[in-house]
Design an enzyme around this catalytic site. Structure first.
Site, PDB file in Angstrom:
ATOM      1  N   MET A 108       0.805  -1.369  -0.096  1.00 59.94           N
ATOM      2  CA  MET A 108      -0.124  -0.250  -0.185  1.00 59.94           C
ATOM      3  C   MET A 108       0.758   1.324  -0.044  1.00 59.94           C
ATOM      4  O   MET A 108       0.342   2.472   0.485  1.00 59.94           O
ATOM      5  CB  MET A 108      -0.898   0.081   1.215  1.00 59.94           C
ATOM      6  N   HIS A 163       9.058   1.079   3.210  1.00 60.11           N
ATOM      7  CA  HIS A 163      10.304   1.134   4.089  1.00 60.11           C
ATOM      8  C   HIS A 163      11.399  -0.288   3.780  1.00 60.11           C
ATOM      9  O   HIS A 163      11.178  -1.144   3.029  1.00 60.11           O
ATOM     10  CB  HIS A 163      10.063   1.178   5.392  1.00 60.11           C
ATOM     11  N   GLU A 164      12.331  -0.487   4.607  1.00 57.60           N
ATOM     12  CA  GLU A 164      13.267  -1.468   4.299  1.00 57.60           C
ATOM     13  C   GLU A 164      12.599  -2.743   4.495  1.00 57.60           C
ATOM     14  O   GLU A 164      12.827  -3.816   3.738  1.00 57.60           O
ATOM     15  CB  GLU A 164      14.117  -1.468   5.541  1.00 57.60           C
ATOM     16  N   GLY A 165      11.437  -2.893   5.288  1.00 59.90           N
ATOM     17  CA  GLY A 165      10.641  -4.506   5.322  1.00 59.90           C
ATOM     18  C   GLY A 165      10.289  -4.624   3.924  1.00 59.90           C
ATOM     19  O   GLY A 165      10.240  -5.822   3.337  1.00 59.90           O
ATOM     20  N   HIS A 166       9.550  -3.599   3.317  1.00 59.20           N
ATOM     21  CA  HIS A 166       9.193  -3.747   1.754  1.00 59.20           C
ATOM     22  C   HIS A 166      10.208  -4.087   0.890  1.00 59.20           C
ATOM     23  O   HIS A 166      10.023  -5.101   0.002  1.00 59.20           O
ATOM     24  CB  HIS A 166       8.431  -2.509   1.436  1.00 59.20           C
ATOM     25  N   GLN A 180     -10.490  -2.651   2.811  1.00 59.56           N
ATOM     26  CA  GLN A 180      -9.660  -3.344   3.821  1.00 59.56           C
ATOM     27  C   GLN A 180      -9.687  -2.234   5.052  1.00 59.56           C
ATOM     28  O   GLN A 180      -9.125  -2.784   6.137  1.00 59.56           O
ATOM     29  CB  GLN A 180      -8.553  -4.052   3.651  1.00 59.56           C
ATOM     30  N   LYS A 226       5.356 -10.168   9.478  1.00 59.35           N
ATOM     31  CA  LYS A 226       4.872  -9.056  10.484  1.00 59.35           C
ATOM     32  C   LYS A 226       3.170  -9.078  10.605  1.00 59.35           C
ATOM     33  O   LYS A 226       2.619  -9.384  11.626  1.00 59.35           O
ATOM     34  CB  LYS A 226       5.298  -7.745  10.355  1.00 59.35           C
ATOM     35  N   SER A 258       4.745   0.995   8.288  1.00 60.17           N
ATOM     36  CA  SER A 258       4.434   2.458   7.456  1.00 60.17           C
ATOM     37  C   SER A 258       3.712   3.329   8.656  1.00 60.17           C
ATOM     38  O   SER A 258       3.572   4.590   8.697  1.00 60.17           O
ATOM     39  CB  SER A 258       3.516   2.224   6.537  1.00 60.17           C
ATOM     40  N   ARG A 259       3.095   2.551   9.716  1.00 58.97           N
ATOM     41  CA  ARG A 259       2.388   3.288  10.625  1.00 58.97           C
ATOM     42  C   ARG A 259       3.568   3.961  11.605  1.00 58.97           C
ATOM     43  O   ARG A 259       3.280   4.901  12.423  1.00 58.97           O
ATOM     44  CB  ARG A 259       1.325   2.642  11.466  1.00 58.97           C
TER      45      ARG A 259
END
Length: 280
Positions: free
Chosen positions: A32, A36-39, A63, A151, A188-189
């Site tokens: 979405m 960040h690094e996770g994506h 959603q 996550k 992202s939050r």
């Protein structure tokens, strides 16, 4: 060079060309945005495992059960596109809402069982919207593999169940959670946390690790979970929605550690809802 496409027709034409050219393994990373690094870790996994990689950016309205949360969701397509181009992504697919949900759209996918507890209880309609858009993105991209972060553990299990039940020809790949140096799971939050709340937020991973260790060493599960919830409140979390030990795949509650298990949590701090999970 990365292309930015916004219609299904353009996307399918490009993918058809790849497959006719012999590059048949297509990877999808659904996001979405607000990357960040996770994506980016998912993108790298897809690059390692596929001939071509498509990343979708679509803030999916179906959603969100909270209109204000949808409005506040961070959007940064230009910055995201620069990150993806640097990673060597082939296509950024960024459709409009009407491209994904054209006039007359009337279908939703409901995944029973695994979607019911935890997030399903607290976010009515969330998993129907998520499952529907993921299935649509899989169809739009004709992907062979789709990559998701662990996550969002419950989301990952819902997607796996949907793909198995509907006989979709897509391999679902779950990738490790990427964390900040203090243990906070990247999300992202996180950018919505003020300085104090951000410092306190690391307590979620710390308390979960301590709780999981207690359960592994034989502490009564109910007592360990109660203690963990209290420690989260003391750490500054204003509301602990859940801190549960669940069967890793079906997400049923468990009272004995005699099967693969996952400790999952959702808690509020600084007006931001954080979720996390770890293996036990």
């Amino acid at each position: 060079m990365m292309q930015i496409l916004r219609t299904v027709a353009e996307l399918r034409t490009r993918v058809r060309g790849w497959k006719e050219d012999g590059r048949q393994v297509v990877g999808l990373v659904p996001t979405m945005g607000a990357l960040h690094e996770g994506h980016l870790s998912l993108v790298r996994a897809a690059k390692r495992g596929c001939d071509r990689v498509i990343v979708s950016i679509f803030v999916n309205p179906t959603q969100f059960n909270n209109e204000d949360d949808l409005k506040k969701y961070p959007r940064s397509e230009d910055a995201d596109a620069a990150l993806l181009a640097a990673e060597g992504v082939d296509i950024l697919f960024a459709p409009s809402v009407t491209e994904v949900y054209p006039p007359g759209f009337a279908s939703l996918i409901t995944v029973s069982g695994v979607s019911a507890p935890m997030e399903g209880e607290r976010r009515p309609g969330h998993f129907e919207g998520m499952a529907t858009v993921v299935a649509k993105l899989m169809g739009m991209t004709q992907a062979n593999r789709a990559y998701f972060g662990q996550k969002d553990w419950q989301q990952l299990q819902v997607v796996k169940r949907m793909v198995a039940d509907l006989n979709l020809a897509v391999e679902v790949v779950g990738c490790d959670t990427i964390r900040e140096a203090d243990g906070l799971a990247m999300s992202s939050r996180n950018v919505r946390l003020d300085a104090l709340s951000r410092a306190q937020a690391s307590g979620l991973a710390r308390v979960m690790g301590k709780t999981a260790a207690a359960i592994r060493t034989g502490t009564d599960i109910a007592a360990a979970l109660d203690q963990g919830r209290e420690e989260l409140r003391l750490a500054g979390f204003t509301e602990v929605e859940y801190l549960d030990l669940r069967d890793a795949a079906m997400l049923d509650p468990i009272t004995r550690l005699d099967q693969p298990a996952r400790l999952l949590a959702a808690a509020w701090i600084g007006g931001v809802r954080l979720i996390d999970n770890i293996a036990v």
